[in-house]
Design an enzyme around this catalytic site. Structure first.
Site, mmCIF file in Angstrom:
data_model
loop_
_atom_site.group_PDB
_atom_site.id
_atom_site.type_symbol
_atom_site.label_atom_id
_atom_site.label_comp_id
_atom_site.label_asym_id
_atom_site.label_seq_id
_atom_site.Cartn_x
_atom_site.Cartn_y
_atom_site.Cartn_z
ATOM 1 C CB VAL A 492 34.067 30.880 37.166
ATOM 2 C CG1 VAL A 492 32.767 31.285 37.843
ATOM 3 C CG2 VAL A 492 34.154 29.355 37.052
ATOM 4 C CD GLU A 662 42.789 48.421 42.523
ATOM 5 O OE1 GLU A 662 41.860 47.600 42.312
ATOM 6 O OE2 GLU A 662 43.992 48.114 42.469
ATOM 7 C CG ASP A 673 45.328 49.015 46.122
ATOM 8 O OD1 ASP A 673 44.912 47.851 45.997
ATOM 9 O OD2 ASP A 673 46.348 49.439 45.553
ATOM 10 C CE LYS A 677 48.624 46.926 45.841
ATOM 11 N NZ LYS A 677 49.085 47.908 44.835
#
Length: 811
Positions: A492, A662, A673, A677
């Site tokens: 998808v 990114e 980011d 994490k």
């Protein structure tokens, strides 16, 4: 040594090379399944080694018979050469010269060196013949006598000197010049330049050993069988060719039924982590069995094996003897005499020790039992037994399979049931033949898949493509280990879906299309509600969603997935770093529905940071801090940054163009980011950390998110100036700049640009690496360091596959 990572080794046995017709067949296999630079190891053709042994033996006792035997050898070899070659003298002349030389040797007193020289020539002659026919067929190759590089001293079981042999092999590999090397099996040379034979199954052993020497990881042994099946395929139509088998499973199967591989052949497989394939040279399209050294696997039986020619030796223990001590002494003597039975049992009431052997060995074994150093009341032989067994790692600990096996035996005349000490087989000795119906019933009841698993991938970028390829390679192994049927039913994107309950892989195999081409052909426009409705109607026992997007919208749907009982495996770190209230809501939803959510791929890709943190906590440790390089992009930027060579803005644009950042580089530069994490790591360590509790130093101005991406790149000059000053100050102090994330259980958690000593472990982390330092009650003074390659699609795909394996164990 210059390593060709695609180079493989193929070994062909004597039955595959028995005559001219078989050699032609092998040539076609080499042409189809091998490539330039591959190594081809060959045995002596057919029964040539036996004929040479007879020649040597007769030379000592009967010269006339020896000469007749020699004529048979010459006739067979020269006949095959004439059938194969347009110019047979290229091999027949050196063959005849060898015969003269060997005949002269046999006129001398026989020694081990002479015996090995003569008997080992079967491989030499076959390799020359195969090499010549390959060249005639347009397959460029070079003949290589393994004695030129393979070194071993004479012994009962000679062991190849790895260091010396590898050094001698290296120049031969370097000089192959894109040609296949046709190498003799079975023979090597000692320090006196004498031929040494590698013993029983020596050609197979030399094949795996040569692969280890050449740093080849894939070895295919071609013989007249396709591999190992879950039962005798001649008896059971739906018996499955096993795609994977552990070394110890192969050994046990060999002990109970037909030999699979000699233990020596498996030594290099164990020590050098080789992949070993068993494949039929007569029917190569029938698949293969891969044998490898595995440290762990699911505990279940894989193979039902039987033997209808079994006998018993029964020893009646005198009533004056202590039963347990007598049995212990008897079994020790049996082991010392190498008379180990297939199975044994003691009938304590009748005081009988029962030992099962194949009938072909029974009489000889019974005679040897006359030497048993224990008193025996009486002894008996029974010839009317059969054996039915299940083989597989840990099968005796699999309560479900054991229960079913014992249930199936309730209607049978069972003499006794025995379990191997290694828990790798359970053996039933029966008082009647194992017929096809019993074999089929046991096989079908034990090995039918007990669950069906549907897999749906969200996202169709590089990570999704990498994982799907990994899944295609590992699907059979995963099914074999778990006994589940896996079907990839959905792929998808943000607007389209390729969905089929019958599975997507068959379409890719049937029409060899790229994944992108297949998606364009089969995918249809899809609204979010349509996807949920389609997923809700799935016919599988379990459904697994694999989220390989970076979409917050997808992460918000986890709650819906959980309520429908779907399992989720995520590389998308947004869900696992949601604000604390939302995160707990997700956790509770999965717990209440009995489904599972794994997200080990969200940090460190293949590095097991999440797993180690959880394992430490579950083992009773307390995590005090976690710190390290939580942003691959920032590690790369500040390692490369030198304001005299590149401005920081230039490096940012370079990282973005090379895909090192990114898709929106502001996620890296703002610290978002790394923050996500760090939140995930803290939660894996057992702490309810909210994103707002972390002090994040963004390198960007506050209005950076309002700009288009082009405008953002055009307005990086202020960041250049700010970082030039930070760089100069750090440089003047002999320090380095690094962007560091730190979680502290008892203090402020931070993500910021820091000046570090060049000897600090974080300073030493290179681009393309991740480094994490974990301090805990157990690792307070000296932190636990996790250091390895940073994220990439291959490693992330591996982490997703690892999570799928973990999920399967829970199911």
């Amino acid at each position: 040594m210059a390593i060709n990572p695609t180079r493989e080794l193929h070994k062909f046995g004597g039955s595959s090379l028995a005559d001219a017709e078989r050699i032609r067949n092998v040539t076609q296999l080499i042409k189809k399944y091998s490539q330039a630079d591959d190594l081809i190891v060959v045995s002596a053709m057919g029964n040539m080694t036996d004929h040479l042994i007879q020649w040597v033996t007769l030379s000592e006792s009967d010269p006339v018979a020896a000469n007749q035997q020699l004529q048979k050898i010459k006739f067979h070899y020269l006949t095959q050469a004439n059938k194969l070659l347009n110019a047979p003298e290229a091999v027949s002349q050196p063959f005849l010269e060898d015969i003269l030389s060997l005949s002269s040797l046999l006129d001398k007193p026989l020694s081990e060196a002479i015996y090995a020289e003569v008997v080992g020539h079967g491989e030499i002659w076959t390799a020359r013949l195969v090499s010549a026919y390959l060249n005639q067929s347009g397959i460029a190759n070079r003949y290589l006598d393994s004695r030129l590089f393979m070194h071993a001293e004479r012994a009962v079981m000679p062991q190849v000197d790895f260091a010396v042999s590898r050094q001698k092999l290296t120049p031969h590999l370097a000089q192959s010049n894109g040609n296949r090397l046709i190498i003799t099996g079975f023979i090597c040379q000692n320090q006196h330049k004498e031929t040494v034979l590698l013993g029983r199954n020596g050609s197979d052993y030399s094949a795996t050993q040569i692969a280890a020497l050449a740093e080849i990881k894939k070895v295919t042994i071609w013989s007249d069988v396709a591999g190992v099946y879950s039962a005798d395929p001649h008896q059971i139509n739906n018996a499955n060719l096993l795609s994977f088998l552990r070394v110890d499973e192969a050994t046990e199967l060999s002990r109970l039924a037909a030999p699979v591989l000699h233990a020596r052949t498996l030594q290099p497989v164990k020590s050098h982590q080789l992949t070993l394939l068993l494949r039929s040279s007569l029917q190569p399209e029938n698949g293969s069995t891969r044998i490898e050294h595995a440290l762990s696997a699911s505990e279940n039986g894989k193979i039902v094996t039987h033997h209808n020619q079994i006998g018993l030796i029964e020893l009646l223990i005198p009533p004056t003897q202590d039963l347990d001590q007598w049995q212990k002494t008897a079994l020790q003597w049996i082991e010392q005499q190498q008379l180990l039975p297939l199975a044994h049992s003691v009938d304590r009431q009748q005081r009988l020790l029962k030992l099962a052997y194949p009938i072909e060995y029974l009489d000889n074994v019974y005679i040897q039992f006359k030497q048993l150093p224990l008193s025996v009341e009486s002894s008996f032989i029974r010839y009317d037994m059969a054996l039915l067994a299940i083989v597989g790692y840990g099968v005796c600990r699999n309560s479900l399979q054991m229960m079913r096996f014992l249930q199936m035996l309730k209607t049978q005349q069972v003499e006794f049931i025995w379990q191997s000490p290694q828990q790798i087989s359970v053996v039933a000795i029966l008082r009647q033949q194992v017929n096809r119906e019993l074999l089929r019933n046991v096989h079908d009841d034990l090995f039918r898949p007990h669950k069906t698993i549907g897999l749906v991938v969200l996202g169709k970028g590089t990570l999704a493509k990498t994982w799907i390829e990994l899944y295609r390679q590992r699907r059979e192994e995963l099914s074999a280990r778990s006994k589940f049927n896996f079907t990839l039913i959905g792929l998808v994107s943000s607007t389209k879906g390729w969905l089929s309950y019958q599975g997507l892989i068959p379409q890719l195999v049937k029409k060899p299309l790229s994944l992108d081409a297949a998606f364009e052909q089969y995918a249809q426009d899809l609204a979010p509600n349509q996807l949920i409705n389609w997923l809700s109607g799935h016919p599988f026992d379990e459904l697994v969603i694999l989220d390989m997007t970076a979409s917050e919208e997808v992460a918000k749907h986890y709650l819906t997935f959980a309520k429908h009982g779907f399992h989720v495996i995520s590389a998308n770190r947004l869900g696992a770093s949601f604000p604390l209230t939302q995160f707990h809501e997700l956790q509770n939803a999965f717990n209440q529905s009995g489904s599972h959510w794994f997200y080990n791929a969200t940090i460190g890709s293949g590095l097991p940071l999440n797993t180690i943190l959880r394992d430490l906590v579950e083992s009773g440790d307390t995590i005090l801090s976690v710190e390290g390089t939580f942003s691959d992009t920032m590690t790369w930027l500040f390692y490369q940054y030198d304001q005299h060579i590149h401005s920081f803005a230039e490096l940012i644009e370079q990282a973005w163009q090379q895909g090192l950042s990114e898709r929106n580089p502001r996620e890296d530069l703002s610290g978002m980011d790394a923050m996500r994490k760090l939140v995930i790591a803290a939660r894996s360590a057992g702490y309810d950390l909210d994103p707002q509790q972390i002090k994040v130093e963004s390198l960007l101005d506050r209005d950076a998110d309002t700009l288009s991406l082009n405008e953002f790149f055009e307005r990086l000059e202020p960041l250049n100036k700010k970082l030039e000053n930070r760089y100069l100050n750090a440089h003047d102090d002999g320090m380095t700049l690094r962007y560091v994330a730190r979680f502290n259980a008892n203090g402020q958690s931070t993500i910021r640009l820091e000046e570090l000593d060049p000897e600090d472990p974080i300073s030493k982390a290179l681009p393309g690496e991740n480094l994490y330092l974990i301090r805990s009650m157990w690792y307070r003074d000296k932190p636990l360091v996790i250091h390895g390659p940073s994220s990439g699609p291959t490693m992330t795909a591996g982490a997703i596959q690892s999570d799928l394996n973990r999920l399967v164990k829970l199911l």
